[in-house]
Design a protein around this motif. Structure first.
Motif, PDB file in Angstrom:
ATOM      1  N   GLY A 155     -15.102  18.403   2.367  1.00 26.42           N
ATOM      2  CA  GLY A 155     -15.158  17.001   2.804  1.00 26.42           C
ATOM      3  C   GLY A 155     -14.542  15.886   1.715  1.00 26.42           C
ATOM      4  N   PRO A 156     -14.603  14.712   2.019  1.00 27.88           N
ATOM      5  CA  PRO A 156     -13.953  13.812   1.163  1.00 27.88           C
ATOM      6  C   PRO A 156     -14.780  13.386  -0.044  1.00 27.88           C
ATOM      7  CG  PRO A 156     -14.782  12.796   3.228  1.00 27.88           C
ATOM      8  CD  PRO A 156     -14.918  14.259   3.402  1.00 27.88           C
ATOM      9  N   PHE A 157     -16.192  13.579  -0.084  1.00 24.50           N
ATOM     10  CA  PHE A 157     -16.826  13.497  -1.335  1.00 24.50           C
ATOM     11  C   PHE A 157     -16.557  14.452  -2.308  1.00 24.50           C
ATOM     12  CE2 PHE A 157     -20.583  14.312  -3.916  1.00 24.50           C
ATOM     13  CZ  PHE A 157     -20.576  13.107  -4.590  1.00 24.50           C
ATOM     14  N   ILE A 158     -16.852  15.908  -2.049  1.00 15.44           N
ATOM     15  CA  ILE A 158     -16.613  16.849  -2.920  1.00 15.44           C
ATOM     16  C   ILE A 158     -15.143  16.969  -3.202  1.00 15.44           C
ATOM     17  CG2 ILE A 158     -16.848  19.538  -2.979  1.00 15.44           C
ATOM     18  CD1 ILE A 158     -19.589  18.033  -2.845  1.00 15.44           C
ATOM     19  N   ALA A 159     -14.210  16.965  -2.358  1.00 17.83           N
ATOM     20  CA  ALA A 159     -12.977  16.985  -2.717  1.00 17.83           C
ATOM     21  C   ALA A 159     -12.579  16.143  -3.869  1.00 17.83           C
ATOM     22  CB  ALA A 159     -11.990  16.900  -1.301  1.00 17.83           C
ATOM     23  N   SER A 160     -12.953  14.671  -3.618  1.00 18.38           N
ATOM     24  CA  SER A 160     -12.491  13.768  -4.589  1.00 18.38           C
ATOM     25  C   SER A 160     -13.532  13.886  -5.813  1.00 18.38           C
ATOM     26  CB  SER A 160     -13.303  12.328  -3.881  1.00 18.38           C
ATOM     27  OG  SER A 160     -12.547  11.881  -2.728  1.00 18.38           O
ATOM     28  N   LEU A 161     -14.416  14.409  -5.728  1.00 15.49           N
ATOM     29  CA  LEU A 161     -15.429  14.823  -7.035  1.00 15.49           C
ATOM     30  C   LEU A 161     -14.617  15.688  -7.753  1.00 15.49           C
ATOM     31  CD1 LEU A 161     -17.757  14.446  -8.522  1.00 15.49           C
ATOM     32  CD2 LEU A 161     -18.830  16.128  -7.414  1.00 15.49           C
ATOM     33  N   VAL A 162     -14.218  16.976  -7.224  1.00 13.82           N
ATOM     34  CA  VAL A 162     -13.868  17.970  -7.990  1.00 13.82           C
ATOM     35  C   VAL A 162     -12.339  17.716  -8.094  1.00 13.82           C
ATOM     36  CG1 VAL A 162     -13.158  20.272  -7.729  1.00 13.82           C
ATOM     37  CG2 VAL A 162     -15.540  19.775  -6.812  1.00 13.82           C
ATOM     38  N   ALA A 163     -11.469  17.248  -7.401  1.00 17.43           N
ATOM     39  CA  ALA A 163     -10.101  17.122  -7.693  1.00 17.43           C
ATOM     40  C   ALA A 163      -9.791  16.074  -8.659  1.00 17.43           C
ATOM     41  CB  ALA A 163      -9.403  16.496  -6.393  1.00 17.43           C
ATOM     42  N   PHE A 164     -10.553  14.985  -8.681  1.00 17.32           N
ATOM     43  CA  PHE A 164     -10.433  13.961  -9.719  1.00 17.32           C
ATOM     44  C   PHE A 164     -10.917  14.389 -11.216  1.00 17.32           C
ATOM     45  CE2 PHE A 164      -9.237  10.436  -7.158  1.00 17.32           C
ATOM     46  CZ  PHE A 164      -8.762   9.576  -8.133  1.00 17.32           C
ATOM     47  N   PHE A 165     -12.242  15.258 -10.966  1.00 10.74           N
ATOM     48  CA  PHE A 165     -12.548  15.541 -12.498  1.00 10.74           C
ATOM     49  C   PHE A 165     -11.493  16.615 -13.182  1.00 10.74           C
ATOM     50  CE2 PHE A 165     -15.072  18.314 -15.300  1.00 10.74           C
ATOM     51  CZ  PHE A 165     -15.368  17.330 -16.244  1.00 10.74           C
TER      52      PHE A 165
END
Length: 191
Positions: free
Chosen positions: A101-111
């Motif tokens: 989903g958008p939260f996990i994808a954003s969190l992991v991808a940005f890190f």
């Protein structure tokens, strides 16, 4: 302390424009069309990444004399100035993004995208230069949010209208100024 915060905010905000993580924000916004979870993921990933970077910067600052550290900073800022002039391209992240989903994808991808990125390198250097740990973390995090949140909110509309080459040139000049400032401090030149 205020100088640490404001310089960190400005340097990272300018350096982030046109960066691969900003391109990632575009991809996430287009894919999920849910701004709040994406922004939350970006925020948490940035805080975690910049806590790590500032910790490294403060540790590095303790390893070297002030003179050596200023020369390292001058050369590092000069290299980041050159690096800033090179446009970032985003690798195809579609396979990864489609799994979460958008939260996990954003969190992991940005890190992950921020690891060894020019804004993370700049954060390490800012932490080595300024003694205020939390001011640098908060400033660099705010700089990331200043450039990425609008991208999430307005999507591709702004990307086609921003003069990225000009912005990269201004960011490179900012890093060049920091390199000159660090070198001048080493040589005890008045500025």
């Amino acid at each position: 302390m205020f100088e640490s915060f404001f310089v960190s905010t400005a340097i990272v905000a300018i350096a982030e424009i046109g960066d691969k993580t900003q391109l990632l924000a575009f991809i996430l916004a287009a894919r999920y069309r849910k701004a709040l979870p994406i922004i939350a993921g970006i925020f948490i990933a940035t805080v975690a990444n910049h806590l790590l970077a500032v910790s490294v910067g403060h540790h590095v600052a303790k390893l070297f004399s002030q003179q050596v550290l200023l020369w390292i900073l001058a050369v590092s800022f000069l290299l980041v100035a050159a690096w800033t002039l090179i446009p970032d391209k985003m690798d195809d992240e579609e396979g990864f993004l489609s799994q979460y989903g958008p939260f996990i994808a954003s969190l992991v991808a940005f890190f992950i995208a921020e690891m060894a990125d020019k804004t993370q390198v700049a954060t390490v250097m800012l932490a080595a230069q300024f003694p205020y740990f939390w001011a640098v973390v908060m400033g660099t995090t705010l700089g990331m949010l200043i450039t990425n949140v609008p991208v999430v909110l307005v999507g591709h509309f702004a990307a086609e209208r921003l003069p990225l080459k000009l912005i990269r040139s201004i960011a490179a000049l900012g890093f060049l100024a920091l390199a000159i400032y660090s070198a001048a401090q080493t040589l005890n030149l008045p500025l």
